[in-house]
Design a protein around this motif. Structure first.
Motif, short mmCIF file in Angstrom:
data_model
loop_
_atom_site.label_atom_id
_atom_site.label_comp_id
_atom_site.label_asym_id
_atom_site.label_seq_id
_atom_site.Cartn_x
_atom_site.Cartn_y
_atom_site.Cartn_z
N ARG A 8 0.84 -1.20 0.00
CA ARG A 8 0.00 0.00 0.00
C ARG A 8 0.87 1.26 0.00
O ARG A 8 0.53 2.26 -0.63
CB ARG A 8 -0.94 0.00 1.21
CG ARG A 8 -2.06 -1.02 1.11
CD ARG A 8 -3.15 -0.76 2.12
NE ARG A 8 -2.69 -0.90 3.50
CZ ARG A 8 -2.64 -2.06 4.15
NH1 ARG A 8 -3.00 -3.19 3.55
NH2 ARG A 8 -2.23 -2.11 5.41
N ARG A 9 2.00 1.19 0.69
CA ARG A 9 2.90 2.34 0.70
C ARG A 9 3.41 2.64 -0.71
O ARG A 9 3.51 3.81 -1.11
CB ARG A 9 4.09 2.10 1.64
CG ARG A 9 4.95 3.34 1.83
CD ARG A 9 6.04 3.14 2.82
NE ARG A 9 7.19 2.46 2.25
CZ ARG A 9 8.35 2.29 2.91
NH1 ARG A 9 8.48 2.73 4.14
NH2 ARG A 9 9.35 1.67 2.34
N ARG A 10 3.71 1.63 -1.46
CA ARG A 10 4.15 1.83 -2.84
C ARG A 10 3.03 2.46 -3.66
O ARG A 10 3.28 3.36 -4.49
CB ARG A 10 4.59 0.50 -3.45
CG ARG A 10 5.81 -0.11 -2.78
CD ARG A 10 6.28 -1.36 -3.50
NE ARG A 10 7.40 -1.96 -2.80
CZ ARG A 10 7.27 -2.98 -1.93
NH1 ARG A 10 6.07 -3.50 -1.68
NH2 ARG A 10 8.34 -3.47 -1.33
N LEU A 11 1.81 1.99 -3.45
CA LEU A 11 0.67 2.53 -4.20
C LEU A 11 0.46 4.02 -3.91
O LEU A 11 0.30 4.83 -4.84
CB LEU A 11 -0.61 1.75 -3.84
CG LEU A 11 -0.77 0.36 -4.44
CD1 LEU A 11 -2.00 -0.33 -3.86
CD2 LEU A 11 -0.89 0.45 -5.97
N VAL A 14 3.17 6.36 -5.41
CA VAL A 14 2.94 6.64 -6.83
C VAL A 14 1.78 7.61 -7.00
O VAL A 14 1.84 8.55 -7.80
CB VAL A 14 2.66 5.32 -7.60
CG1 VAL A 14 2.24 5.62 -9.03
CG2 VAL A 14 3.89 4.44 -7.58
N ALA A 15 0.71 7.41 -6.21
CA ALA A 15 -0.44 8.32 -6.29
C ALA A 15 -0.05 9.73 -5.89
O ALA A 15 -0.47 10.71 -6.51
CB ALA A 15 -1.56 7.80 -5.39
N GLU A 16 0.77 9.84 -4.86
CA GLU A 16 1.24 11.15 -4.39
C GLU A 16 2.03 11.86 -5.47
O GLU A 16 1.91 13.08 -5.65
CB GLU A 16 2.12 10.95 -3.15
CG GLU A 16 2.71 12.21 -2.58
CD GLU A 16 1.71 13.04 -1.81
OE1 GLU A 16 1.71 14.27 -1.97
OE2 GLU A 16 0.93 12.45 -1.03
N ARG A 17 2.82 11.09 -6.19
CA ARG A 17 3.71 11.68 -7.19
C ARG A 17 2.98 12.06 -8.48
O ARG A 17 3.29 13.06 -9.11
CB ARG A 17 4.84 10.68 -7.51
CG ARG A 17 5.89 11.21 -8.47
CD ARG A 17 6.79 12.21 -7.81
NE ARG A 17 7.80 12.69 -8.72
CZ ARG A 17 7.72 13.82 -9.43
NH1 ARG A 17 6.65 14.58 -9.32
NH2 ARG A 17 8.69 14.20 -10.22
N GLY A 50 10.68 3.04 12.63
CA GLY A 50 10.44 2.34 11.38
C GLY A 50 9.05 1.77 11.22
O GLY A 50 8.89 0.55 11.03
N PHE A 51 8.06 2.62 11.24
CA PHE A 51 6.71 2.17 10.92
C PHE A 51 6.49 2.25 9.41
O PHE A 51 7.02 3.14 8.73
CB PHE A 51 5.68 3.02 11.66
CG PHE A 51 5.65 2.75 13.14
CD1 PHE A 51 4.85 1.74 13.67
CD2 PHE A 51 6.44 3.48 14.01
CE1 PHE A 51 4.84 1.48 15.03
CE2 PHE A 51 6.45 3.23 15.37
CZ PHE A 51 5.64 2.23 15.89
N THR A 52 5.71 1.33 8.90
CA THR A 52 5.54 1.17 7.46
C THR A 52 5.23 2.46 6.74
O THR A 52 5.79 2.75 5.68
CB THR A 52 4.41 0.16 7.18
OG1 THR A 52 4.64 -1.04 7.91
CG2 THR A 52 4.33 -0.16 5.69
N HIS A 53 4.36 3.28 7.31
CA HIS A 53 3.83 4.43 6.60
C HIS A 53 4.46 5.76 7.03
O HIS A 53 3.97 6.82 6.65
CB HIS A 53 2.31 4.48 6.77
CG HIS A 53 1.65 3.19 6.37
ND1 HIS A 53 1.45 2.85 5.05
CD2 HIS A 53 1.20 2.15 7.10
CE1 HIS A 53 0.88 1.66 4.99
NE2 HIS A 53 0.72 1.22 6.22
#
Length: 250
Positions: A8-11, A14-17, A50-53
């Motif tokens: 989800r972080r990768r998704l 990309v959406a942010e960019r 180091g939390f995922t998000h």
């Protein structure tokens, strides 16, 4: 669950960019701790665990709250260590984050002293420096108790910087409460050591306070914390107990 969070972080990166449609609800709590620290005039060290998000969401939350942050970042930041990833994938992550930073201080194997001096200058100007609690072969560490079964590893460089400049360390955690929609960024109270202590004991005291603050957050959201994956970050003294917490579902 951890890998799903990474996907989800990768998704959303990309959406942010590439699109303006991704507009998550990010709740920022504890901003009063940061404001109080800046009122004292010695700057503030925000220590992100180091939390995922945390990578993008926390930076966005602070930017939206009006805080300009300088962030210490590895030269290979972005998630990929391959030549292809560094050339084509990592720049997407970095560009998304830069929109919410005043400055990215890029750390490599040759410029550690220069980066430390830059952070010193920012703190002396009552600025905000963000760092991530991570590990590398070139760092020196101190260990703090992390519950009855492990010890948390922390960089002595950041601790020494706080002690020398008088800047407090404020722990930061980022939690996903509803996938891709709702997030919580939590700033903890300022951590300072007793001024009567020598530097080594002062660093140990701050590290212990940081670990005490972090532990209940990790227990509540173990699937979102990356520390389980790093043997250098989490030194296990009782594998059975640690494994029980790490595999807990939320």
């Amino acid at each position: 669950a951890f890998q799903q969070g990474m996907d989800r972080r990768r998704l959303y990166t990309v959406a942010e960019r590439f699109t303006a449609r991704w507009r998550p609800d990010i709740a920022l709590s504890g901003a009063e701790h940061l404001a109080a620290a800046l009122d004292q005039g010695n700057g503030a060290l925000l220590w992100f665990d180091g939390f995922t998000h945390s990578t993008l969401v926390a930076k966005r939350a602070l930017h939206q709250a009006g805080y300009a942050m300088h962030y210490l970042s590895s030269h290979h930041h972005g998630g990929s260590a391959s030549a292809f990833g560094r050339a084509l994938l990592n720049p997407v992550y970095v560009a998304a984050e830069l929109a919410y930073l005043r400055e990215r201080i890029v750390l490599d194997d040759t410029n550690q002293v220069a980066c430390t001096r830059r952070m010193w200058t920012i703190l002396r100007e009552n600025g905000i420096v963000g760092v991530t609690n991570t590990t590398s072969a070139n760092m020196r560490f101190v260990e703090a108790p992390f519950g009855p079964s492990a010890r948390l590893t922390m960089s002595t460089t950041v601790l020494a910087l706080a002690i020398q400049t008088g800047a407090p360390i404020l722990p930061v955690a980022t939690i996903e409460t509803k996938p891709l929609q709702n997030y919580s960024v939590i700033i903890g109270p300022a951590l300072r050591a007793d001024r009567s202590l020598d530097r080594e004991r002062a660093a140990t005291e701050i590290a212990a306070g940081y670990a005490r603050w972090l532990l209940p957050v990790v227990k509540a959201h173990p699937e979102q914390w990356s520390g389980w994956k790093s043997k250098r970050m989490l030194v296990v003294t009782d594998p059975v107990r640690v494994r029980t917490v790490a595999t807990k579902s939320s």
